[in-house]
Design an enzyme around this catalytic site. Structure first.
Site, PDB file in Angstrom:
ATOM      1  N   GLN A  89       7.715 -44.915  40.798  1.00 23.51           N
ATOM      2  CA  GLN A  89       7.406 -45.460  42.113  1.00 23.51           C
ATOM      3  C   GLN A  89       7.917 -46.894  42.262  1.00 23.51           C
ATOM      4  O   GLN A  89       8.346 -47.297  43.335  1.00 23.51           O
ATOM      5  CB  GLN A  89       5.889 -45.431  42.349  1.00 23.51           C
ATOM      6  CG  GLN A  89       5.310 -44.029  42.452  1.00 23.51           C
ATOM      7  CD  GLN A  89       3.808 -44.065  42.603  1.00 23.51           C
ATOM      8  OE1 GLN A  89       3.255 -45.057  43.054  1.00 23.51           O
ATOM      9  NE2 GLN A  89       3.148 -42.978  42.219  1.00 23.51           N
ATOM     10  N   CYS A  90       7.849 -47.681  41.199  1.00 20.09           N
ATOM     11  CA  CYS A  90       8.303 -49.072  41.255  1.00 20.09           C
ATOM     12  C   CYS A  90       9.817 -49.142  41.056  1.00 20.09           C
ATOM     13  O   CYS A  90      10.422 -48.247  40.444  1.00 20.09           O
ATOM     14  CB  CYS A  90       7.606 -49.905  40.180  1.00 20.09           C
ATOM     15  SG  CYS A  90       5.811 -50.005  40.395  1.00 20.09           S
ATOM     16  N   THR A  91      10.404 -50.215  41.566  1.00 14.66           N
ATOM     17  CA  THR A  91      11.836 -50.422  41.369  1.00 14.66           C
ATOM     18  C   THR A  91      12.037 -51.004  39.976  1.00 14.66           C
ATOM     19  O   THR A  91      11.920 -52.215  39.766  1.00 14.66           O
ATOM     20  CB  THR A  91      12.394 -51.385  42.431  1.00 14.66           C
ATOM     21  OG1 THR A  91      12.065 -50.881  43.727  1.00 14.66           O
ATOM     22  CG2 THR A  91      13.897 -51.514  42.307  1.00 14.66           C
TER      23      THR A  91
END
Length: 694
Positions: free
Chosen positions: A549-551
């Protein structure tokens, strides 16, 4: 024994706007050219305070490049013709041959006296030169004035006491001088001839009582050689100059060169000089001084060689030395920032990229969709290029993990739930440079694959986004997810805007410009971010773990991609076709040539893909796809025709975009073809019956 005349020297008085004008001229026009150019000085009779004596004013509009745009001087002020040489380095200033520079200026005056051209430009008798160096980075100006004065040999001396006119005589003289000045060129007003003529002027009203037994007549210097003083008694003849001196009996500097003219052209060794110090407003006060002067007899009044020249100005401590002013102490900090921001950019035009159009870049209004890592770095690079209008769109808030990767935020921005990213990013840009026009909007971009639950709110976000896109020139897609880029891609292309896109992987990145609807003849239109997709964008966040979900990228990837994206935009803006510029076709082992050859910044590629794992970068040219889910004609036409209706249906109906664009049909055909493939056995893989192939 009569003493030689003493003269009050000129003192320069420079207005602050002149320094700014000189700064701008050097930066924008002169650049590396340090040749001399014209500058206009002004002087006038002053009040009686000695400290105001002989002030030569250099006004903000004093820089002149030709007669067509020379600033006009007020009637009461006299012109002084000057030149300024603004050199490129402090070493050039120190090493300039100053005596030779002064001799050259003196020779210009001397030659004009000899050939008679001085009669057309008497203001040359009050000429001056400025040698200067402008430190554009520190806003310091080093300068040295010189007022070239030709020495009289033998010297002129006083031959009697100073005389003054009566109030009535002065009033009459001021009236006549004022009338004469209206009739002549501004360059002639500072020097003139005067004579007393008995009786009333022919044009005077005979019914008006005559207060004086004579009237004044005024003439230009050239009139001396056409009989202006014929039949006039010697005691009624006067040569005159506007005297800026406030000393009781010491004439101002302009008289020095005038005396050379009086001897060489008028062939006089004795004369009466009116040091004209009166003004129209106080014409009854009789401030002018009349000096009777003479020189020792000489065998030949002709001057065969140019006289000695002096004139370099002394500083306030009485020494022959240059002066320096720190403009930064007087400038408004905001204005100082304005000048400094553009300094490095304008220096590019001096030598490296003279064709660079900075105004096009500066005036490009940029909309950044995403105020996170990419948005932070992109905005800073845009400011570095001088872009003044930057708008952020982001729905998130600053979290504690952001400041170390997103340079527009700090620890305090994370407190109390975090500040809205878009608004805080806009504030941060203004803190960096107050002259930027930056604003932030906290809105959620409608995303394909994310059905809305509040139609009113989603429609408001869409309408706000539509308004922002229409108001800007370049749209940057800098969001975290793929599907969030879909709607801005459609809207940007439909509105004919420049659309720039950057996307990150762990150790890779893609930077690209979306193709325009039109393309040069013979060129295939360039594609967009979605043109290589075989399916329409969907919810990419569903069922993903935190690391998905996170970059999650190497920290250096975002700054690299952001810098390349902004450089790609600036290169695009410099192309004569703008957003329609073609992209070079990459060829292995061949570096494409600039198109056009005089492009200030080089190539304008379509896509740049980089890999930090191998530290390699490749340039790609991708064609548009007629079944693209974002930029195909079917999608654009539907959006233009139905607007929000199209967007609403795309968000709510999962297969709508795929069916409309043709992607669904492409998939069905592919499946049909796969179903009809006849898989034949390869004889080489069949055994001889002794066992099975595992």
């Amino acid at each position: 024994m009569a003493k030689p005349l003493q003269f009050a020297p000129f003192i320069s008085e420079i207005e602050l706007p002149f320094y700014s004008a000189l700064f701008a001229s050097k930066l924008d026009h002169d650049k590396l050219d340090d040749s001399a150019r014209s500058v206009l000085g002004l002087y006038e009779p002053r009040s009686e305070e000695p400290e105001s004596s002989c002030r030569l004013q250099i006004l903000g509009n004093a820089l002149t490049s030709g007669k067509t745009n020379e600033p006009s001087s007020p009637l009461a002020t006299m012109r002084a013709e000057g030149i300024i040489r603004n050199v490129n380095t402090l070493e050039d200033f120190k090493n300039t041959d100053k005596p030779a520079m002064l001799r050259t200026a003196g020779r210009q005056v001397w030659d004009a006296i000899k050939d008679g051209s001085i009669y057309s430009v008497p203001s040359l008798l009050s000429s001056f030169i400025i040698l200067s160096y402008a430190d554009l980075k520190k806003y310091k100006f080093t300068y040295w004035f010189a007022f070239p004065a030709l020495h009289s040999d033998p010297v002129w001396k006083r031959s009697g006491p100073a005389e003054r006119l009566t109030s009535q005589e002065t009033t009459a003289l001021v009236d006549r001088v004022g009338t004469w000045r209206y009739s002549v060129d501004a360059r002639e007003r500072g020097f003139f001839l005067a004579k007393k003529v008995p009786g009333r002027r022919e044009t005077d009203d005979p019914d008006t009582p005559q207060e004086l037994p004579f009237h004044w007549e005024i003439g230009s210097l050239r009139d001396f050689e056409t009989g202006f003083f014929d039949q006039v008694p010697e005691e009624d003849r006067y040569v005159a100059f506007t005297d800026p001196s406030t000393y009781p009996e010491a004439p101002g500097w302009p008289l020095r060169n005038f005396l050379i003219l009086i001897r060489h052209r008028f062939r006089l060794t004795k004369t009466k000089v009116i040091c004209y110090r009166d003004t129209w407003a106080k014409r009854h006060e009789a401030k002018s001084v009349i000096l009777t002067i003479e020189m020792d007899p000489v065998e030949n009044l002709d001057i065969t060689e140019m006289p000695k020249v002096t004139g370099w100005a002394r500083s306030s401590n009485g020494k022959l030395q240059a002066q320096q002013v720190n403009l930064g102490e007087y400038m408004d900090p905001a204005r100082l920032a304005d000048s400094s921001v553009d300094l490095n950019l304008k220096l590019m035009k001096w030598r490296i990229a003279p064709n660079l159009n900075l105004e096009t870049i500066k005036n490009t209004k940029c909309l950044l969709l995403g105020a996170g890592t990419l948005g932070s770095y992109v905005s800073r690079n845009l400011m570095g290029w001088g872009v003044r209008k930057i708008t952020f769109v982001d729905y998130g808030r600053v979290s504690f993990s952001n400041p170390v990767r997103q340079p527009l935020f700090n620890f305090n921005d994370c407190l109390e739930g975090g500040k809205p990213k878009a608004l805080r990013a806009a504030e941060a840009l203004k803190e960096i440079y107050p002259g930027v026009d930056s604003e932030g909007h906290a809105l959620s971009v409608p995303m394909l694959g994310h059905p809305f639950t509040d139609e009113t709110k989603t429609k408001e976000d869409y309408q706000k986004l539509e308004k922002l896109i229409n108001e800007h020139d370049a749209i940057f897609l800098l969001m975290d997810s793929r599907e969030s880029r879909w709607l801005p891609t459609v809207m940007g292309k439909a509105a004919g805007k420049i659309v720039m896109n950057a996307a990150l992987g762990f150790d890779s990145y893609v930077v690209m410009r979306h193709g325009a609807e039109t393309s040069p003849e013979g060129q295939t239109p360039l594609g967009c971010y979605f043109c290589n997709d075989v399916v329409a964008p969907a919810d990419s966040q569903k069922d993903q773990t935190l690391d998905q979900q996170c970059t999650v990228t190497r920290p250096g990837v975002a700054p690299i991609a952001s810098a390349l994206l902004v450089e790609l935009l600036t290169s695009l803006l410099q192309h004569p076709l703008g957003k329609d510029a073609p992209a070079p076709q990459p060829t292995s082992g061949v570096i494409p040539e600039r198109d056009p050859p005089d492009h200030a910044l080089g190539l304008v590629p379509h896509q740049i893909r980089g890999y930090t794992s191998t530290f390699q970068q490749i340039v790609i040219r991708g064609q548009s796809y007629d079944c693209c889910s974002a930029c195909s004609p079917k999608i654009l036409n539907a959006y233009r025709h139905d607007g929000w209706g199209f967007v609403k249906r795309a968000l709510q109906e999962k297969e709508y975009v795929a069916e409309l664009s043709g992607l669904a049909e492409v998939q069905r055909r592919a499946e049909e073809m796969a179903a009809h493939v006849d898989w034949e056995e390869d004889d080489d893989l069949v055994d001889d019956g002794e066992g099975e192939l595992i």
